[in-house]
Design an enzyme around this catalytic site. Structure first.
Site, PDB file in Angstrom:
ATOM      1  CB  CYS A  56      -0.909  -0.009   1.233  1.00  0.00           C
ATOM      2  SG  CYS A  56      -1.797   1.539   1.488  1.00  0.00           S
ATOM      3  CD1 TRP A  89      -6.192  -3.947   5.029  1.00  0.00           C
ATOM      4  CD2 TRP A  89      -4.599  -4.866   3.755  1.00  0.00           C
ATOM      5  NE1 TRP A  89      -5.944  -3.087   3.989  1.00  0.00           N
ATOM      6  CE2 TRP A  89      -4.965  -3.621   3.189  1.00  0.00           C
ATOM      7  CE3 TRP A  89      -3.607  -5.625   3.130  1.00  0.00           C
ATOM      8  CZ2 TRP A  89      -4.388  -3.120   2.029  1.00  0.00           C
ATOM      9  CZ3 TRP A  89      -3.024  -5.128   1.971  1.00  0.00           C
ATOM     10  CH2 TRP A  89      -3.411  -3.899   1.435  1.00  0.00           C
ATOM     11  CB  VAL A 120      -2.756  -0.479   6.057  1.00  0.00           C
ATOM     12  CG1 VAL A 120      -3.151  -1.686   6.861  1.00  0.00           C
ATOM     13  CG2 VAL A 120      -2.673  -0.823   4.570  1.00  0.00           C
ATOM     14  CE1 TYR A 183      -5.385   2.780  -5.076  1.00  0.00           C
ATOM     15  CE2 TYR A 183      -3.717   4.512  -5.097  1.00  0.00           C
ATOM     16  CZ  TYR A 183      -4.122   3.234  -4.751  1.00  0.00           C
ATOM     17  OH  TYR A 183      -3.259   2.407  -4.069  1.00  0.00           O
TER      18      TYR A 183
END
Length: 308
Positions: A56, A89, A120, A183
């Protein structure tokens, strides 16, 4: 005792972050309490643990800053598995501090009614037994300011007071145009939304190329928070965003100044040692099956990250 559900815990569907015009609209951060002296969650060695992923980009920042500032013995870290399913996760082997198997358990222990994605990085207060923050823009700033008394002797000042207004302004441009812009391109659900986002991504890269053509780092010669925020996106650009998110106008390696800058940062141990291209590619291509239904992870690109 952590809150669990007998049924499968579902993540927020991407559709909930898509506007009527097909634009990706990132969910707001749910936990935004500050770690600060005199507050309910004061900075203390050993009290907090960061939950992060090498895959990430938002979590990558926290891992870089933690190492740059020498806070490894002050703030613990738990690394989650890069492959995420409907439960969110997973923590391989279970978390050594809380004993949970999935990050979702910590979210639900703090807010049993939470319905969003389990993101996260986030920070757990071991003493209060709750998530303090998943506010990724603030987490690195907290490490740089609230935890200053525990910085290593020769740690860089990533957020110098004299440059904070300039750093904050550039960070907003980097976030909108690049960190989040890729994104918006990748998750666009209309041609117009994609065209708007991808144009913004490459306009931002062009601007940064010009800026870095006459300086080593974004604010001069020294590392700052802006460099930390830019690097994770650059590290993922050719490996993932160029193909997976359709940001294919140009590659990072087509920008001479940006490419030299990215390799210069990668040569620093805190950047290089937290960059795991295998986990990055497996996460994006195997997890985001709405974009890559086959889950096939492509080979390459073969790129030499050694400084020129």
């Amino acid at each position: 005792m952590f809150y669990t559900r007998s049924r499968t815990v579902g993540s927020m569907k991407l559709e909930k972050e898509t506007s009527e015009t097909g634009r990706f609209v990132r969910q707001p951060n749910r936990f935004t309490t500050r770690i600060e002296a005199g507050g309910a969650h004061p900075p203390e060695p050993g009290r907090y643990r960061i939950y992060a992923s090498y895959a990430c980009p938002w979590a990558h920042r926290s891992l870089i800053v933690r190492e740059l500032l020498g806070l490894q013995d002050v703030i613990g870290v738990t690394i989650v598995d890069p492959i995420r399913d409907e439960r969110g996760w997973r923590i391989p082997g279970g978390d050594p501090v809380t004993g949970v198997e999935f990050l979702s358990e910590l979210y639900l222990a703090t807010d049993p009614d939470y319905q969003g994605r389990y993101t996260v990085p986030c920070v757990w207060d071991i003493t209060a037994k709750r998530l303090v923050t998943n506010d990724y823009p603030q987490i690195t700033l907290t490490l740089e300011t609230a935890f200053a008394p525990w910085h290593a002797e020769h740690a860089p000042d990533l957020y110098p007071e004299a440059l904070r207004a300039e750093i904050d302004a550039l960070n907003e441009v980097i976030f909108d145009g690049l960190n989040n812009g890729v994104y918006q391109a990748g998750f666009a659900r209309s041609q117009a939304a994609y065209d708007e986002a991808v144009t913004k991504v490459f306009a931002t890269l062009d601007m940064l190329e010009e800026r870095l053509s006459h300086r080593r780092r974004l604010h001069g010669d020294e590392l700052t928070e802006s460099d930390v925020r830019l690097y994770p996106t650059l590290a993922r650009f050719d490996a993932v965003y160029h193909s997976h998110f359709k940001c294919s106008v140009r590659r990072l390696i087509d920008y001479p100044a940006l490419w030299a800058y990215a390799r210069d940062l990668h040569a620093i141990p805190a950047f290089r040692d937290t960059t795991d291209f295998d986990q990055i590619k497996r996460h994006y291509f195997m997890t985001q099956t709405n974009i890559n239904p086959s889950g096939i992870v492509p080979r390459g690109p073969e790129i030499d990250w050694a400084p020129a």
